[in-house]
Motif scaffolding. Structure first.
Motif, short mmCIF file in Angstrom:
data_model
loop_
_atom_site.label_atom_id
_atom_site.label_comp_id
_atom_site.label_asym_id
_atom_site.label_seq_id
_atom_site.Cartn_x
_atom_site.Cartn_y
_atom_site.Cartn_z
N VAL A 120 -6.48 -8.27 2.52
CA VAL A 120 -7.18 -7.31 1.67
C VAL A 120 -6.22 -6.38 0.96
N ALA A 121 -5.27 -5.78 1.70
CA ALA A 121 -4.39 -4.77 1.11
C ALA A 121 -3.50 -5.36 0.02
N ARG A 181 2.29 1.66 -3.46
CA ARG A 181 1.24 2.15 -4.35
C ARG A 181 1.03 3.65 -4.17
N ARG A 193 -5.73 -5.71 -3.05
CA ARG A 193 -6.23 -4.41 -3.53
C ARG A 193 -5.15 -3.59 -4.22
N ASP A 194 -3.93 -3.58 -3.67
CA ASP A 194 -2.93 -2.62 -4.13
C ASP A 194 -1.85 -3.19 -5.03
N LEU A 228 -14.76 -8.36 4.30
CA LEU A 228 -15.64 -7.85 3.27
C LEU A 228 -17.07 -8.36 3.40
N SER A 258 0.83 -1.21 0.00
CA SER A 258 0.00 0.00 0.00
C SER A 258 0.86 1.26 0.00
#
Length: 503
Positions: free
Chosen positions: A146-147, A125, A150-151, A502, A122
């Motif tokens: 999650v991170a 990013r 996602r990233d 989520l 993250s």
């Protein structure tokens, strides 16, 4: 094509009291800039694969920092901040970049942070912005979060345990990153986290439930729309919410296909969840079986005292039983005890010494054992990995002593290192094939190099922080319910969210 290159790798056993500080990284790997390319070029590592592929593709590498430490307790905030800040500073100073290559682990837990890899990805990013693609290699034991998903544009997990495909994954990540940069593919990811916490001993990929999952994944990857499939077995000794099995599927701009394949893999994993339960022989029974077995060497796998899983590496219970029954022609590889090493150094080669070995880190690996033996050899602990894992990478065990206790040769080391290569026995002048019993402190990795020479392998249920008997641990933060800790756990991949966060 300019590619940024960096590594930070640690597998954190949150039950360990051994702090992973800067000294632990310096003992293993802490390198900067061009030194990274020179050190890892041609090695069987992810960085080795990344370097090979980048050079073949004509890419210019911008190396930053490479940090790795033997698995242990939480990574201290100072060394974590140092590596992360160095990485980000180099990113800002790098100028125009076309892509980022990160060699991470997936189960690093720094002080105050549950998901170290997600935090790093993250942060990277945030510096490079949304348009510079990021490709990441992750360990087979990564706890997918999650991170990370996602990233990063691409996550490539090892497909083998023992990890004999690290270089291949580095090559794959680099080649796919180049395809993204050249707009030849558009990664679209799907992922699932079924409530499964597989013990390390059942994660072996040459048979059992993980082999079934990867056979299916291999079939899925034959579809030209599928970029890659990773099944992360997870690291069960990280007491964090993300611990456990994870499924990650990347397709070329086909979200529906990615979702369908991820659900299918999650369903198969769940349907075969009972195959993940692991059993091994009690210490006394295992030693007796090894003594009675025909041929040599017989390998006793001290699975629960595996420094590669964050255990102390100074467990004494198998050695205690071997000495109690008067076994001969044995090697114990390797027992981490810097204090005992120094006593051997003071005694000198060829001299007798009485000392306590092992059992000094905590109360989870057996009590210290009082022995009298002859100092057989002393060395600086430097050797070269020649087996299928990490081939060509230098190993550093620190000052090393071989203490011969009535033909039971105990290899005492100063730096924590998993016994995954027979070179760790050969380099001190011992022939592993000539010994009756080899006690190897490793869970699965040893199999890649020891299976070809072993007459028989016996898995031992000794005490230790990498034990596959998860009932021995007091979990406080993992998501519950989760199998096998909670046998009545329910799960429906068709209805469940990709990740509990989520839901």
């Amino acid at each position: 094509m300019r590619l940024f290159l960096a590594m930070m790798s640690h597998e954190t056993n949150t039950f360990s009291n051994v702090r992973t500080d800067r000294a632990q990284f310096e003992a293993r790997d802490l390198r900067y800039g061009g030194e990274i390319v020179e050190t890892f070029r041609g090695t069987g590592t992810c960085l080795g694969g990344m370097i090979e592929a980048a050079e073949r593709l004509g890419a210019t590498l911008v190396p930053s920092v490479a940090a790795a430490a033997s698995p242990a307790g939480k990574v201290t905030s100072d060394i974590y901040a140092h590596v992360k800040e160095r990485m980000l500073a180099d990113l800002r100073a790098a100028g125009q970049l076309d892509g980022v290559l990160l060699d991470l682990h997936g189960a690093m837990v720094p002080e105050g942070i549950d998901d170290g890899e997600g935090d790093i990805i993250s942060a990277v990013r945030a510096v490079v912005g949304p348009d510079v693609p990021i490709a990441v290699t992750l360990d087979f034991h990564g706890n997918l979060g999650v991170a990370m998903v996602r990233d990063a544009d691409l996550l490539h997990g090892y497909k083998t345990y023992p990890h004999i495909d690290m270089a291949e994954r580095g090559v794959e990540a680099t080649e796919r990153l180049a395809q993204v940069i050249r707009r030849r593919i558009k990664p679209t990811a799907a992922w699932r986290k079924p409530p499964l916490l597989p013990p390390l001993g059942s994660q072996w990929t040459t048979r059992g439930p993980m082999r079934r999952l990867y056979d299916l994944a291999d079939e899925m990857e034959k579809d030209p729309k599928v970029i890659s499939v990773s099944v992360f077995a997870g690291f069960p000794h990280a007491d964090i919410p993300d611990a456990g099995l994870g499924i990650y599927v990347v397709t070329d701009d086909d979200q529906a296909l990615a979702d369908r394949l991820a659900r299918q893999l999650a369903q198969v994993a769940w349907d075969h969840r009972h195959e993940f339960v692991h059993t091994a022989l009690p210490v006394a029974e295992a030693v007796a079986r090894a003594r009675a077995a025909e041929g040599r060497p017989i390998v006793l796998a001290d699975m629960a005292d595996n420094t590669g899983g964050g255990a102390a590496g100074d467990g004494t219970e198998i050695l205690r039983e071997i000495l109690r029954v008067g076994a001969r022609s044995c090697v114990v590889a390797c027992l981490w005890d810097p204090a005992a090493v120094q006593e051997c150094v003071r005694a000198g080669v060829g001299n007798r010494v009485t000392l306590n070995v092992g059992g000094k880190v905590d109360d989870r690996h057996g009590a210290p054992l009082r022995v009298t033996g002859t100092v057989r050899t002393l060395s600086d602990g430097r050797f070269m990995h020649r087996g299928p894992m990490m081939r060509g990478l230098p190993g550093r065990l620190g000052t090393t002593a071989v203490l011969d206790v009535d033909d039971v040769k105990v290899i005492l080391i100063s730096n924590r290192w998993q016994t995954l290569d027979p070179e760790m026995i050969r380099f001190v002048g011992l022939d592993p094939s000539a010994e009756k019993i080899l006690v190897v402190k490793s869970t699965i990795h040893y199999r890649a190099a020891f299976e070809p020479i072993a007459k028989e392998i016996i898995e031992v249920d000794a005490p230790g922080l990498s034990s596959s008997n998860l009932a021995r641990f007091t979990f406080k933060r993992i998501r519950r319910p989760i199998f096998p800790l909670d046998p009545d756990t329910g799960y429906d991949p068709e209805e469940a969210a990709p990740h509990p966060e989520l839901a």
